[in-house]
Design a protein around this motif. Sequence first.
Motif: not given
Length: 204
Positions: A10-17
Motif C-alpha cells: 500500500r505504501r508503494r501505491g498498490v491499491n488492493h481494494l
Amino acid sequence: SARERIDRERRRGVNHLADQRKTKVAIKAAAEAERLTAYTMRTLVADHLAAIARTRKKKGVYDTTLVMKPLAECDEPVVEWTRSKAGVLLHTIADRAPSMARCLRAEMTIATESAITRGLVPESYPNPWSALKHDPSLRAKTKAGRGTRFLNDAELATFLAWLPTSAMSPAVRDALHLTLLTGARSGEVIAMKQADVDLAAGTW
C-alpha cells in the motif's frame, strides 16, 4: 505477515481494494457477455413458439412454426444478427416466397422485442427485423405479384399428397381440397350450403 505485506504494498501505491473491484467488474462483464452469447436464435424461436401457443389457435401456431423454420436450428447468438445479415436471409426467402419473408420478418420482430423486454437481449441491441420493415427493396419484393402466385403441377401434386396428413382440422382440409378440385374461390366454398349441392347430378 500478510498484513505487513499488504501495508508495504500500500505504501508503494498498490491499491488492493481497487484491484478487487476491477476484478469483480471484469468477472461480471464476462459472465454477462457469456449469458448474452448463450441466447441463440434456436432458443429465441423456441421461446416465441411456446409463447404464442398460449394465445393463438393450433393452426396459427403451426403456420408460424413453418415460417420460422429457417432459424429454428440456428445456434448463432441473437446479438450477432445484424440488419445486414437478417436482410440477406429475408431477401433470399422473398425471391421464392414473398409472403413467407413478410411473415418471418413480422414474427422475428415480435420475438426479438420480447427477448429485449425480458432482459435476454440487451436494450442497446437494435432490433434488425423491425428496421427492415422500411427497407424499400425488400418491401418491393414482398409486395410484387401479391395475390397472383399459383401452384405448378408438381407443387399441386405435393400439396394434395400432404393435405390429408396435415395438422389442419378436417373442415379446413376439405375446404382446401374442394377449392383446388373445383377452381372456385375459397370464400364461395366456405359459404356453400347443403341445398346448393346435388349429389345425384354431381353439380353445385
